[in-house]
Enzyme design. Structure first.
Site, PDB file in Angstrom:
ATOM      1  N   ASN A 137       0.830  -1.021   0.145  1.00  0.00           N
ATOM      2  CA  ASN A 137       0.033   0.003   0.060  1.00  0.00           C
ATOM      3  C   ASN A 137       0.987   1.038   0.094  1.00  0.00           C
ATOM      4  O   ASN A 137       1.444   1.648   1.040  1.00  0.00           O
ATOM      5  CB  ASN A 137      -0.846  -0.221   1.117  1.00  0.00           C
ATOM      6  CG  ASN A 137      -1.857   1.334   1.351  1.00  0.00           C
ATOM      7  OD1 ASN A 137      -1.934   1.995   0.682  1.00  0.00           O
ATOM      8  ND2 ASN A 137      -2.305   1.333   2.831  1.00  0.00           N
ATOM      9  N   LYS A 156      -0.007   4.216  -0.274  1.00  0.00           N
ATOM     10  CA  LYS A 156      -0.338   5.589   0.272  1.00  0.00           C
ATOM     11  C   LYS A 156      -0.151   6.861  -0.550  1.00  0.00           C
ATOM     12  O   LYS A 156      -0.121   6.594  -1.835  1.00  0.00           O
ATOM     13  CB  LYS A 156       0.068   5.629   1.808  1.00  0.00           C
ATOM     14  CG  LYS A 156      -0.107   4.409   2.418  1.00  0.00           C
ATOM     15  CD  LYS A 156      -0.042   4.534   3.895  1.00  0.00           C
ATOM     16  CE  LYS A 156      -0.117   3.132   4.740  1.00  0.00           C
ATOM     17  NZ  LYS A 156      -0.129   3.530   6.132  1.00  0.00           N
ATOM     18  N   HIS A 197      -9.472   1.598   4.686  1.00  0.00           N
ATOM     19  CA  HIS A 197      -8.274   1.731   5.393  1.00  0.00           C
ATOM     20  C   HIS A 197      -8.482   2.803   6.512  1.00  0.00           C
ATOM     21  O   HIS A 197      -9.177   3.812   6.229  1.00  0.00           O
ATOM     22  CB  HIS A 197      -7.203   2.362   4.502  1.00  0.00           C
ATOM     23  CG  HIS A 197      -5.693   2.279   5.093  1.00  0.00           C
ATOM     24  ND1 HIS A 197      -5.272   3.008   6.122  1.00  0.00           N
ATOM     25  CD2 HIS A 197      -4.710   1.202   5.164  1.00  0.00           C
ATOM     26  CE1 HIS A 197      -4.065   2.699   6.567  1.00  0.00           C
ATOM     27  NE2 HIS A 197      -3.612   1.587   5.845  1.00  0.00           N
ATOM     28  N   GLU A 245      -6.931   5.170   7.683  1.00  0.00           N
ATOM     29  CA  GLU A 245      -6.518   6.462   7.358  1.00  0.00           C
ATOM     30  C   GLU A 245      -7.609   7.068   6.564  1.00  0.00           C
ATOM     31  O   GLU A 245      -7.903   8.352   6.939  1.00  0.00           O
ATOM     32  CB  GLU A 245      -5.130   6.516   6.640  1.00  0.00           C
ATOM     33  CG  GLU A 245      -3.828   6.274   7.310  1.00  0.00           C
ATOM     34  CD  GLU A 245      -2.811   5.521   6.690  1.00  0.00           C
ATOM     35  OE1 GLU A 245      -2.720   5.632   5.529  1.00  0.00           O
ATOM     36  OE2 GLU A 245      -1.775   5.035   7.378  1.00  0.00           O
ATOM     37  N   GLU A 251      -5.652  -4.291  10.585  1.00  0.00           N
ATOM     38  CA  GLU A 251      -4.597  -3.260  10.821  1.00  0.00           C
ATOM     39  C   GLU A 251      -4.901  -2.656  12.104  1.00  0.00           C
ATOM     40  O   GLU A 251      -5.963  -1.574  12.186  1.00  0.00           O
ATOM     41  CB  GLU A 251      -4.686  -2.488   9.770  1.00  0.00           C
ATOM     42  CG  GLU A 251      -4.642  -3.104   8.490  1.00  0.00           C
ATOM     43  CD  GLU A 251      -3.617  -2.251   7.316  1.00  0.00           C
ATOM     44  OE1 GLU A 251      -2.951  -2.487   6.654  1.00  0.00           O
ATOM     45  OE2 GLU A 251      -4.070  -0.837   7.372  1.00  0.00           O
ATOM     46  N   GLY A 292       2.550   2.269  10.962  1.00  0.00           N
ATOM     47  CA  GLY A 292       3.428   3.374  10.336  1.00  0.00           C
ATOM     48  C   GLY A 292       4.239   3.857  11.846  1.00  0.00           C
ATOM     49  O   GLY A 292       4.890   4.665  11.821  1.00  0.00           O
ATOM     50  N   SER A 352       3.120  -1.744  10.277  1.00  0.00           N
ATOM     51  CA  SER A 352       4.471  -1.841  10.676  1.00  0.00           C
ATOM     52  C   SER A 352       5.068  -3.292  10.377  1.00  0.00           C
ATOM     53  O   SER A 352       5.981  -3.859  11.118  1.00  0.00           O
ATOM     54  CB  SER A 352       4.980  -1.621  12.073  1.00  0.00           C
ATOM     55  OG  SER A 352       4.324  -0.122  12.431  1.00  0.00           O
TER      56      SER A 352
END
Ligand code: G2H
Length: 246
Positions: A10, A12, A93, A95, A163, A169, A208
């Site tokens: 991904n 991003k 996701h 985010e 996730e 991250g 991560s």
């Protein structure tokens, strides 16, 4: 039941045309791992060039709009992704759930639009640190899953990605035991929602993942692959994860 593993990247909001050179090494590693599915979600601007550059990798989008077309400035449809050579999209996701206030119902609609359009979906779920600390992680994640799981959910076109938001991250990962427990809970919820098909649907871990921890995380119960952000941006970092999964 043995499930074929999927390792998905991904990118991003990273990458440009020059960065697509990284796909060459990634495609070579994927070709050397015929028992594994490898996919990369890239920014919309790169889907067409990425798909044209490599046939061996499934290239996809990071998000789609649920509508076929219309007045939705800045959005891309499933048909546009397909037209550009994309074969799947990530939906839900964390985010996007956070930045764009996406609801479970919207995530479900996006996944259903992908299915209608003949593309695959990777549907993300995950709890925040506050929710985990409050002992609500399983309840939150299985609740998200139940509310966002598309109709017609089937392994042929749908994967789930767990996730934990606090692991994304940050360099922090849950323990292997925590991952196995959550994936087991997701599998159980899938059984309640889709019956026997639950045994075939892949559940990826994301947050991560690196070449150093991939083998351990992939070894946890009910982990059928990985969704990888930062470490998918270069062949040097992504190839070891592919090799760990192969
Ligand atoms: C989680 C993951 C990819 P990272 O967002 O979806 O990103 O591997 O950078 O934590």
């Amino acid at each position: 039941m043995a499930r074929r593993r999927l390792v998905a990247g991904n990118w991003k909001m990273n990458g440009d045309l020059a960065a697509l050179a990284e796909l060459d090494g990634i495609a070579a590693a994927a070709a050397a791992a015929p028992g594994l599915d490898v996919a990369i979600a890239v920014p919309a601007t790169l889907i067409m060039a990425a798909a044209a550059r490599t046939a061996g990798l499934a290239i996809g989008a990071e998000d789609v709009h649920p509508a076929e077309k219309g007045a939705h400035t800045g959005c891309i449809s499933v048909g546009m992704v397909r037209d550009a050579g994309g074969r799947f999209s990530i939906v839900g996701h964390s985010e996007r759930r956070a930045d764009c206030h996406e609801t479970d119902a919207e995530v479900r609609a996006k996944a259903e639009a992908l299915h209608r359009g003949g593309l695959s979906a990777i549907l993300c779920v995950g709890e925040t640190l506050a929710e985990r600390d409050a002992g609500q992680a399983v309840q939150v994640v299985t609740g998200q899953l139940a509310a966002s799981l598309p109709g017609g959910a089937a392994a042929g076109w749908l994967s789930i990605a767990y996730e934990p938001v606090w692991a994304i991250g940050t360099g922090r990962t849950p323990t292997v035991g925590d991952v196995a427990a959550m994936h087991g809970a997701i599998r159980e919820e899938l059984r309640a929602l889709v019956g026997n098909e639950a045994e075939r649907i892949r559940i990826l871990y994301g947050g991560s993942v690196t070449g150093d921890n991939a083998a351990e995380l992939l070894g946890a119960g009910d982990v059928d692959g990985a969704l990888v952000g930062g470490a998918s941006l270069t062949a040097a970092k992504f190839v070891p994860i592919i090799e760990a999964a192969a």
